[in-house]
Design an enzyme around this catalytic site. Structure first.
Site: not given
Ligand code: NAD
Ligand code: WQD
Length: 338
Positions: A10, A59, A81, A85, A125, A150, A154, A200, A231, A297-298
């Site tokens: 991922g 998993l 990871f 999400k 997160s 979601y 976490k 975003l 953010r 939710g924002d």
């Molecule tokens: P992503 O979707 O790019 O990566 C997740 C990977 O996990 C993917 O490759 C998917 O195929 C794999 N996966 C999902 N479910 C699975 C399962 N049941 N078995 C095996 N593999 C599985 O997401 P990411 O952005 O890289 O996020 C990674 C982690 O970080 C996640 O736990 C996410 O919740 C957390 N996180 C992400 C963000 C974000 O904004 N990207 C922010 C905070 C936390």
């Molecule tokens: C960022 C800002 C939007 C899209 C999300 C999850 C959070 C975490 C990170 C995993 C906000 C604004 C967005 C658009 C916009 N993920 N926006 N137009 O909301 O901080 O968090 O991702 O854990 O759990 O909720 O990130 O990138 O969605 O938004 O104006 O088309 O951009 O309102 O202020 P966010 P985001």
């Protein structure tokens, strides 16, 4: 030393695999390809020169996880990871999220608690803080009721790990990420959003590419510098490196508690309009956008206090918002030119 990276194909996982390999770790990736592709393995190999071992395991399949650990008996650390999400999807289909994010974690921990000692890093997160009362957000800020299933996965995931660590040889670090963006400087790996991006930055790069007509800015009547939400956008390579130092701390037994928690952000807040301006500057392109209603939710603002992660892990973000946005833009150009 052998390290398991779940979800290692991922967005954040693939960048972390590369950083682990650079530090000499022997990485095995488990992924079910639900939100990634096998091509990512080639991208990793192109950067590091090493193709990590890969097992296509879901998993949620308890017996498949058991088989995996019977084959790989020498795993010393796990970075977990793998999860779903998408916040909106989790509201529409909560059980999908509770099942994928929590049963995976439980089955994994069931295997790990059999070991006398193992290091475990969990992707948490900043969403666990909800709208925190004070900025920047410290790790002591209270956890608030989750807005989405979601987010709840976490919070519950953190609690499960705390409980299991108490009665097992598991030492854990919970990393609470702020907003990860950008792509590797080699342009071999990056974010691959499926469908219409919810976040975003991928929405901005797709709009600039002409895939989306215009960006909707969700509200400009917030109590912030320019009315748009604030953010903490962190470059994914900085975030990946935070995982490596956190893992090292556990492997060396340098942790002070069985479970530690760290914010991983830059410490700097940026508004949506500031992100747009920075993007226009680095891409030298005008971005079409309109202000629309707030998104449900924002929260108004969230940015990290990074004192603890710097003091204990010696880590701080090194890349600017401009660098992060430029890398995301270069990546978007690459994936669209295929
Ligand atoms: P992503 O979707 O790019 O990566 C997740 C990977 O996990 C993917 O490759 C998917 O195929 C794999 N996966 C999902 N479910 C699975 C399962 N049941 N078995 C095996 N593999 C599985 O997401 P990411 O952005 O890289 O996020 C990674 C982690 O970080 C996640 O736990 C996410 O919740 C957390 N996180 C992400 C963000 C974000 O904004 N990207 C922010 C905070 C936390
Ligand atoms: C960022 C800002 C939007 C899209 C999300 C999850 C959070 C975490 C990170 C995993 C906000 C604004 C967005 C658009 C916009 N993920 N926006 N137009 O909301 O901080 O968090 O991702 O854990 O759990 O909720 O990130 O990138 O969605 O938004 O104006 O088309 O951009 O309102 O202020 P966010 P985001």
């Amino acid at each position: 030393m052998k390290i398991l990276v779940t979800g290692g194909l991922g967005f954040i996982g693939s960048h972390t695999v590369v950083e682990l390999q650079a530090q000499g770790y022997d990485v095995v990736v488990v992924d079910n390809l639900s939100n990634s592709t096998l091509e990512v393995l080639q991208g990793i190999e192109a950067i590091s020169g090493i193709k990590p071992a890969f097992e296509n395991v879901d998993l949620r399949d308890k017996s498949a996880i058991q088989r995996f650990f019977s084959a790989y008996t020498d795993i010393k650390g796990v970075i977990h990871f793998a999860a779903s999400k998408a916040v909106g999807e989790s509201i529409e289909n909560p059980l999908l999220y509770y099942e994928n994010n929590l049963s995976s974690l439980i089955y994994l921990l069931q295997q790990l608690q059999e070991k006398s000692e193992v290091s475990f890093i969990f992707s948490s997160s900043c969403t666990v803080y909800g709208q925190a009362e004070y900025m920047p957000i410290t790790e002591n800020a209270p956890i608030q009721e989750a807005f989405s299933p979601y987010g709840n996965t976490k919070q519950i995931g953190e609690e499960i790990i705390r409980d299991v660590a108490k009665v097992s040889g598991i030492n854990a670090i919970l990393l609470r990420y702020f907003n990860p963006i950008g792509a590797h400087e080699s342009n071999m790996i990056g974010e691959l959003p499926i469908g219409i991006p919810q976040n975003l930055v991928p929405f901005i790069t797709q709009t600039a590419m002409g895939i989306r007509q215009q960006l909707s800015v969700f509200g400009n009547d917030y109590d912030t510098v320019d009315g748009t939400c604030v953010r903490d956008y962190i470059h994914v390579v900085d975030l990946a490196q935070a995982h490596v130092v956190a893992l090292k701390r556990l492997l060396e037994g340098a942790n002070e508690d069985k479970v530690e928690v760290y914010n991983v952000g830059t410490g700097k807040g940026s508004s949506v309009l500031e992100v747009i301006n920075a993007f226009e500057k680095v891409s030298q392109q005008k971005l079409p956008y309109q202000i629309v209603a707030r998104r449900e939710g924002d929260i108004t603002e969230a940015f990290a206090n990074t004192d603890k992660v710097y003091e204990k892990l010696g880590w701080k973000a090194s890349k600017t918002l401009e660098e992060s946005l430029l890398s995301a833009w270069i990546w978007e150009n690459k994936i669209r030119s295929k």
